[in-house]
Enzyme design. Structure first.
Site, PDB file in Angstrom:
ATOM      1  N   SER A 127       0.830  -1.207   0.000  1.00  0.00           N
ATOM      2  CA  SER A 127       0.000   0.000   0.000  1.00  0.00           C
ATOM      3  C   SER A 127       0.862   1.253   0.000  1.00  0.00           C
ATOM      4  CB  SER A 127      -0.874  -0.025   1.249  1.00  0.00           C
ATOM      5  OG  SER A 127      -1.448   1.236   1.480  1.00  0.00           O
ATOM      6  N   TYR A 152      -2.311  -1.186  11.074  1.00  0.00           N
ATOM      7  CA  TYR A 152      -2.537  -1.662   9.708  1.00  0.00           C
ATOM      8  C   TYR A 152      -1.390  -1.238   8.787  1.00  0.00           C
ATOM      9  CZ  TYR A 152      -3.977  -1.353   4.889  1.00  0.00           C
ATOM     10  OH  TYR A 152      -3.978  -1.428   3.516  1.00  0.00           O
ATOM     11  N   LYS A 156       1.765  -3.512   6.657  1.00  0.00           N
ATOM     12  CA  LYS A 156       2.142  -3.498   5.237  1.00  0.00           C
ATOM     13  C   LYS A 156       3.660  -3.343   5.099  1.00  0.00           C
ATOM     14  CE  LYS A 156      -1.795  -4.244   3.348  1.00  0.00           C
ATOM     15  NZ  LYS A 156      -2.037  -5.529   2.677  1.00  0.00           N
TER      16      LYS A 156
HETATM   17  N1  UFG Z   1     -12.768  11.228   3.202  1.00  0.00           N
HETATM   18  C1  UFG Z   1     -13.760  12.137   3.470  1.00  0.00           C
HETATM   19  N2  UFG Z   1     -14.954  11.671   3.922  1.00  0.00           N
HETATM   20  C2  UFG Z   1     -15.196  10.352   4.114  1.00  0.00           C
HETATM   21  C3  UFG Z   1     -14.186   9.429   3.833  1.00  0.00           C
HETATM   22  C4  UFG Z   1     -12.968   9.902   3.385  1.00  0.00           C
HETATM   23  O1  UFG Z   1     -13.582  13.344   3.314  1.00  0.00           O
HETATM   24  O2  UFG Z   1     -16.312  10.003   4.550  1.00  0.00           O
HETATM   25  C5  UFG Z   1     -11.479  11.716   2.699  1.00  0.00           C
HETATM   26  C6  UFG Z   1     -10.331  11.380   3.620  1.00  0.00           C
HETATM   27  O3  UFG Z   1     -10.189  12.359   4.621  1.00  0.00           O
HETATM   28  C7  UFG Z   1      -9.165  11.332   2.651  1.00  0.00           C
HETATM   29  C8  UFG Z   1      -9.803  10.851   1.338  1.00  0.00           C
HETATM   30  O4  UFG Z   1     -11.198  11.082   1.486  1.00  0.00           O
HETATM   31  O5  UFG Z   1      -8.683  12.613   2.450  1.00  0.00           O
HETATM   32  C9  UFG Z   1      -9.575   9.387   1.068  1.00  0.00           C
HETATM   33  O6  UFG Z   1      -9.936   8.640   2.228  1.00  0.00           O
HETATM   34  P1  UFG Z   1     -10.064   7.059   2.215  1.00  0.00           P
HETATM   35  O7  UFG Z   1     -10.439   6.636   3.592  1.00  0.00           O
HETATM   36  O8  UFG Z   1     -10.941   6.625   1.104  1.00  0.00           O
HETATM   37  O9  UFG Z   1      -8.601   6.583   1.815  1.00  0.00           O
HETATM   38  P2  UFG Z   1      -7.202   6.829   2.570  1.00  0.00           P
HETATM   39  O10 UFG Z   1      -6.290   7.378   1.535  1.00  0.00           O
HETATM   40  O11 UFG Z   1      -7.352   7.566   3.818  1.00  0.00           O
HETATM   41  O12 UFG Z   1      -6.818   5.343   2.948  1.00  0.00           O
HETATM   42  C10 UFG Z   1      -6.578   4.402   1.916  1.00  0.00           C
HETATM   43  C11 UFG Z   1      -6.965   3.019   2.384  1.00  0.00           C
HETATM   44  C12 UFG Z   1      -6.091   2.581   3.505  1.00  0.00           C
HETATM   45  C13 UFG Z   1      -4.663   2.743   3.147  1.00  0.00           C
HETATM   46  C14 UFG Z   1      -4.370   4.102   2.598  1.00  0.00           C
HETATM   47  C15 UFG Z   1      -3.001   4.161   2.003  1.00  0.00           C
HETATM   48  O13 UFG Z   1      -8.294   2.993   2.808  1.00  0.00           O
HETATM   49  O14 UFG Z   1      -6.352   1.227   3.745  1.00  0.00           O
HETATM   50  O15 UFG Z   1      -5.263   4.431   1.556  1.00  0.00           O
HETATM   51  O16 UFG Z   1      -2.706   5.419   1.554  1.00  0.00           O
HETATM   52  F1  UFG Z   1      -3.923   2.569   4.257  1.00  0.00           F
END
Ligand code: UFG
Length: 342
Positions: A127, A152, A156
């Site tokens: 990841s 988590y 990785k």
């Molecule tokens: N976000 C929102 N509202 C929500 C959900 C997410 O604004 O309801 C924003 C988050 O703050 C972030 C973006 O959307 O800025 C993406 O969030 P995600 O949770 O979809 O993805 P992340 O990049 O935070 O996390 C993902 C995977 C993890 C992994 C990570 C690695 O879900 O498992 O990428 O970069 F660890």
């Protein structure tokens, strides 16, 4: 030529199921293993319907050595793709031991059995989380890894190390490719498989589609005061079918002996950063609907900006993301509508 057989652990999961489809379409035999702890047998049915093949499925936990060994006795595998893992960031903070046990244990068990049964090739689901808040963007495979903000994320990074050390110790008898995924989204164009989040989704795209469907009242946008052009976080959103295809290419590279090193790492993204607000607006435009959303406080632990330099994957794997953001946002919405009619 005899067909090559690939073991797909976590094959009933989101990325595993899409990869199984692409493997079959590329001419591989596939065996799916999954403990169904965070997935559904309906997904396996979906894979069988798309491919028209009764793909074998074994309900096994990859930490259960005896059960997994039975699978290795039953089939001969030319390669393994190891998706099976726990993946919820917040859950991992509450249950660190469960995450270390599952994610490290399953990989170690698998590597052990691969050596015993002479299966030489493995693709591992890593990841972009390993890069943390990177100093320079886009991130290349050489960018330093940083301490994760969750167990988590740590798993990785640790799994990459376990893999690296095992491949070195195998002294040419094994090969591995770690694929560092950016943010997978979307669904198969058939809408027969897609993401199946349990409970309240924590990822952005399923939260958007559930809000559009009326399952969630309002999407919270976590922060609009970051140091980015529109103040919201930036990610590299990669279509799940494009991501699945990267695995097929990685398998072919190892089986055909085209790998340059026994352990290789590739970023899998589009090379393009998209902000949360841009994504929401694109979703509304493409699907011709209005989304109920509001600006909420920042979410603890969020990386601010992350997108991939994909030069290495483009040049070495000959792989490139092909689907546009709009196409994938349409596929995500189509899938959500199918889920509602189930
Ligand atoms: N976000 C929102 N509202 C929500 C959900 C997410 O604004 O309801 C924003 C988050 O703050 C972030 C973006 O959307 O800025 C993406 O969030 P995600 O949770 O979809 O993805 P992340 O990049 O935070 O996390 C993902 C995977 C993890 C992994 C990570 C690695 O879900 O498992 O990428 O970069 F660890």
């Amino acid at each position: 030529m005899m067909k090559r057989c690939v073991l797909v652990t976590g094959g009933a999961g989101y990325i595993g199921s899409h990869t199984a489809v692409e493997l079959v379409e590329a001419g591989y035999d596939v065996v799916l293993v999954d403990n169904l702890s965070n997935s559904d047998e309906q997904t396996i049915e979906g894979v069988r319907r798309i491919t028209g093949i009764e793909i074998p499925f074994e309900q096994v936990d990859c930490c259960d050595r005896e059960a997994l060994e039975e699978v290795f006795k039953k089939y001969h595998f030319d390669a393994v793709i190891h998706f099976a893992a726990s993946k919820a960031v917040y859950e991992s903070i509450e249950k660190p031991l469960m995450y270390y046990r599952n994610n490290l244990g399953s990989l170690m068990t698998l590597l052990d059995l691969m050596r015993k049964y002479e299966c030489a090739n493995i693709v591992f689901s890593s990841s972009a989380v390993v890069y943390g808040d990177a100093e320079h963007l886009p991130v290349t495979e050489q960018s330093p890894r940083q301490a994760a903000t969750s167990p988590y994320g740590n798993t990785k990074r640790m799994c990459e190390d376990i893999l690296h050390d095992t491949i070195i110790a195998a002294d040419g008898a094994m090969r591995a490719i770690a694929l560092r995924y950016f943010n997978p989204f979307g669904a198969h164009p058939s809408a027969l498989i897609g993401e199946l989040p349990r409970g309240v989704p924590s990822n952005l795209v399923p939260y958007i589609t559930q809000t559009a469907a009326g399952i969630r009242e309002c999407l919270n946008i976590f922060g609009d005061d970051y140091d980015t052009p529109d103040g919201s976080c930036i990610r590299d959103y990669i279509d799940v079918v494009d991501l699945a295809r990267a695995h097929v290419v990685a398998i072919g590279r190892m089986i055909e002996g085209r790998n340059k090193q026994n352990y290789e790492i590739f970023n899998v993204g589009t090379g393009r950063g998209v902000s949360v607000l841009e994504l929401v607006q694109a979703f509304e435009r493409v699907n011709n609907l209005k989304l109920n959303y509001r600006i909420a406080p920042r979410r603890a632990g969020d990386i601010i900006v992350s997108w991939a330099d994909t030069t290495l994957a483009n040049n070495e794997l000959g792989w490139k993301a092909t689907r546009t953001l709009d196409e994938t946002l349409a596929a995500a919405w189509k899938w959500q509508q199918v889920l509602m009619s189930r």
